[in-house]
Design an enzyme around this catalytic site. Structure first.
Site, mmCIF file in Angstrom:
data_model
loop_
_atom_site.group_PDB
_atom_site.id
_atom_site.type_symbol
_atom_site.label_atom_id
_atom_site.label_comp_id
_atom_site.label_asym_id
_atom_site.label_seq_id
_atom_site.Cartn_x
_atom_site.Cartn_y
_atom_site.Cartn_z
ATOM 1 N N LEU A 156 -3.511 -4.373 3.163
ATOM 2 C CA LEU A 156 -4.342 -3.805 4.201
ATOM 3 C C LEU A 156 -5.520 -3.215 3.602
ATOM 4 C CD1 LEU A 156 -3.845 -0.385 4.969
ATOM 5 C CD2 LEU A 156 -2.168 -1.317 5.956
ATOM 6 N N CYS A 266 -7.017 3.262 -3.954
ATOM 7 C CA CYS A 266 -6.265 2.179 -4.668
ATOM 8 C C CYS A 266 -6.749 1.444 -5.740
ATOM 9 C CB CYS A 266 -6.070 0.949 -3.470
ATOM 10 S SG CYS A 266 -4.894 1.336 -2.058
HETATM 11 N N1 LIG Z 1 -4.388 3.455 1.505
HETATM 12 C C1 LIG Z 1 -4.500 2.197 1.528
HETATM 13 O O1 LIG Z 1 -5.619 1.384 1.722
HETATM 14 C C2 LIG Z 1 -3.396 1.292 0.753
HETATM 15 C C3 LIG Z 1 -3.425 -0.080 0.869
HETATM 16 C C4 LIG Z 1 -2.444 -0.711 0.451
HETATM 17 C C5 LIG Z 1 -1.462 -0.157 -0.274
HETATM 18 N N2 LIG Z 1 -1.321 1.309 -0.443
HETATM 19 C C6 LIG Z 1 -0.182 1.926 -1.200
HETATM 20 O O2 LIG Z 1 0.681 2.418 -0.458
HETATM 21 C C7 LIG Z 1 1.164 3.522 -1.002
HETATM 22 C C8 LIG Z 1 1.019 4.757 0.241
HETATM 23 O O3 LIG Z 1 -0.654 5.062 0.347
HETATM 24 P P1 LIG Z 1 -1.020 5.734 1.409
HETATM 25 O O4 LIG Z 1 -2.675 5.577 1.398
HETATM 26 O O5 LIG Z 1 -0.624 5.502 2.704
HETATM 27 O O6 LIG Z 1 -0.641 7.208 0.817
HETATM 28 P P2 LIG Z 1 -0.713 8.385 1.712
HETATM 29 O O7 LIG Z 1 -0.894 9.660 0.450
HETATM 30 O O8 LIG Z 1 -1.807 8.615 2.711
HETATM 31 O O9 LIG Z 1 0.569 8.901 2.658
HETATM 32 C C9 LIG Z 1 1.696 9.033 1.619
HETATM 33 C C10 LIG Z 1 2.672 9.830 2.624
HETATM 34 O O10 LIG Z 1 3.963 9.722 2.218
HETATM 35 C C11 LIG Z 1 4.767 11.295 2.256
HETATM 36 N N3 LIG Z 1 5.849 11.325 1.522
HETATM 37 C C12 LIG Z 1 5.722 11.618 -0.073
HETATM 38 N N4 LIG Z 1 7.038 11.584 -0.364
HETATM 39 C C13 LIG Z 1 7.740 11.432 0.769
HETATM 40 C C14 LIG Z 1 9.463 11.397 0.841
HETATM 41 N N5 LIG Z 1 10.203 11.459 0.005
HETATM 42 N N6 LIG Z 1 9.903 11.234 2.211
HETATM 43 C C15 LIG Z 1 8.897 10.942 3.248
HETATM 44 N N7 LIG Z 1 7.543 11.039 3.104
HETATM 45 C C16 LIG Z 1 6.945 11.387 1.901
HETATM 46 C C17 LIG Z 1 3.474 11.945 2.133
HETATM 47 O O11 LIG Z 1 3.854 13.301 2.819
HETATM 48 C C18 LIG Z 1 2.384 11.210 2.739
HETATM 49 O O12 LIG Z 1 2.121 11.603 4.133
HETATM 50 C C19 LIG Z 1 0.521 3.662 -2.140
HETATM 51 O O13 LIG Z 1 1.406 3.263 -3.314
HETATM 52 C C20 LIG Z 1 -0.733 2.923 -2.257
HETATM 53 O O14 LIG Z 1 -1.176 2.606 -3.303
HETATM 54 C C21 LIG Z 1 -2.395 1.993 0.161
#
Ligand SMILES: NC(=O)c1ccc[n+]([C@@H]2O[C@H](COP(=O)([O-])OP(=O)(O)OC[C@H]3O[C@@H](n4cnc5c(N)ncnc54)[C@H](O)[C@@H]3O)[C@@H](O)[C@H]2O)c1
Length: 440
Positions: A156, A266
């Site tokens: 996404l 990302c």
């Molecule tokens: N943001 C994007 O557009 C996007 C798109 C595709 C993939 N990704 C990937 O998805 C993953 C997440 O990205 P994001 O942007 O959503 O991250 P983010 O930092 O917005 O959210 C991560 C969340 O995980 C929580 N967290 C951390 N450790 C935890 C645990 N042990 N238990 C429960 N919650 C916990 C944090 O408090 C935080 O709220 C990353 O690997 C990223 O590369 C992100």
């Protein structure tokens, strides 16, 4: 189906909400109490178009729940999506501490068969680490409970996350476990109605696919950024070049826009992590090293144009900045080009007033109450007392402008446009100096 989603950031919250939207019973876990408090009180901790309404609708329908309780989350879903952050470590590799902690928490509390899904972007080999972390916790308890680990990377885009999740281009499922494949097909059947978009592959290929996709997109951007610099020198117009090459279906028009560098959570970290994975395996990814270096330089391009115009001592100068988010329709400022500009202006003695439709709160969180950066409540009011304007994010509301009013408001009528929003002739006709990226 009962599903737990671990991490309620951009990916976790969208995943959980969209899975609830199609009828699943979803529990979202986050360890950040303030995020869960916000969600429980009817708000959302991020800006994502359409998400608030969808969250509220599904909470009201009783399909979407939030918790900080690890035990409750581990018990709830027969499928456990891990969607926690994987930020870059000091050496550029992906920091897997949150992923392995989430895996350990599942292993510590699970009492029946679970499918554990890596949705976070994780390097090749992470599924093995997740499997080992869960198995170690089970062994500590003397428990013998079967489980499967699946790689299901998320593609996404922030700003269009709901549309991307509900109507994906492809759904990558990496596992060889037949029972897990059937369960994953079942979960995604609602997002897969028009034609089959599911690509089942081995887990390592799935993990690599996500990095390959982001690295390819970043490569197109850095390629165009370098060509734009050359076009500037040659007196060519990169926009004409874009049209000329995009018409070739092997190239296509998408993702060929030069600008002031890519940012966000990302591309920068995923390119770095793939380079690192290469080095760990004695493969130097030379193209990606260049993509990364070109982007680092490109993030300074507005600053370079500003110093070329005003000199490198900007003491006492004040700049208006339109756009703080790394791209439109998000409040995300992770690795945003605006930060390089703001901090670069400060280093040269200048101050700034910024306007962004949604990211000013995030900027205040990052920079606190630093008097060198103030905020305006509209694009035009940001121009007050400014020497010149720099545009960093291509928000729609910046596209159509009253250039006569801009000229009247700025002390020196100069626009540095990092996103090529305007036709250069239209701006210059109004008596404004216009510096864009590779435009004549
Ligand atoms: N943001 C994007 O557009 C996007 C798109 C595709 C993939 N990704 C990937 O998805 C993953 C997440 O990205 P994001 O942007 O959503 O991250 P983010 O930092 O917005 O959210 C991560 C969340 O995980 C929580 N967290 C951390 N450790 C935890 C645990 N042990 N238990 C429960 N919650 C916990 C944090 O408090 C935080 O709220 C990353 O690997 C990223 O590369 C992100």
């Amino acid at each position: 189906m009962k599903i737990s989603v671990i991490g309620t950031g951009y990916v976790g919250l969208v995943t959980g909400t969209c899975l609830a939207e199609v009828g699943n019973d979803v529990l979202c876990l986050d360890l950040d109490q303030s995020k869960i408090d916000t969600l429980k009180s009817g708000g959302i901790p991020i800006h994502e178009p359409g998400l608030l309404e969808m969250v509220q609708r599904n909470v009201a329908a009783g399909r979407l729940h939030f918790t900080t309780c690890i035990k409750e989350s581990a018990a709830f879903g027969n499928v456990q999506f891990i969607a926690v952050g994987t930020p870059p470590d000091e050496d550029g590799s992906a920091d897997l501490q949150y992923v392995t902690a989430a895996a350990r928490n599942i292993g510590c509390h699970m009492t029946e068969y679970k499918v554990i899904v890596d949705k976070s972007t994780v390097p090749v080999g992470t599924a093995d680490k997740v499997r080992a972390a869960v198995a170690a916790e089970l062994a500590k308890r003397g428990a013998d409970i079967p489980f499967a680990v699946v790689s299901n990377p998320e593609f996404l885009k922030e700003g269009a996350a709901i549309e991307d999740f509900m109507r994906p281009d492809r759904i990558v499922i990496g596992t060889e476990d037949v029972r897990a494949i059937a369960l994953m097909r079942d979960i995604y059947s609602q997002f897969n109605r028009n034609h089959d978009r599911i690509v089942v592959m081995d887990v390592r290929s799935a993990e690599l696919t996500k990095y390959a996709a982001n690295s390819m997109l970043a490569t197109r951007i850095s390629f165009m950024n370098e060509l734009a610099i050359l076009a500037d020198k040659l007196g060519a117009d990169i926009e004409q070049v874009r049209l000329g090459i995009g018409a070739d279906p092997r190239i296509g028009f998408h993702f060929l826009y030069p600008g002031c560098g890519y940012g966000g959570s990302c591309f920068p970290k995923d390119v770095q992590a793939l380079i690192r994975t290469g080095l760990e395996n004695d493969v130097t990814l030379k193209v990606l090293q260049a993509v990364e270096a070109a982007n680092e330089a490109q993030k300074r391009v507005l600053l370079d144009k500003i110093t070329a115009r005003f000199g490198s001592d900007l003491q006492g100068m004040h700049f208006a900045i339109w756009g703080l988010a790394f791209k439109p329709d998000t409040d995300d400022m992770r690795a945003a080009s605006s930060r390089v500009l703001i901090e670069g202006l400060w280093a040269l003695g200048a101050t700034a007033t910024a306007y962004d439709p949604v990211a000013m709160q995030e900027s205040r969180r990052i920079y606190g109450a630093d008097a060198r950066l103030t905020y305006a409540d509209s694009p035009m009011s940001a121009l007050k007392a400014a020497d010149a304007l720099a545009i960093v994010t291509e928000w729609k509301e910046f596209r159509v402008q009253d250039f006569a009013a801009i000229k009247a408001a700025l002390k020196t009528p100069v626009i540095f446009d990092g996103r090529n929003l305007y036709a250069p002739s239209q701006v210059r006709e109004q008596g404004i100096e216009y510096y864009a990226i590779g435009r004549r």
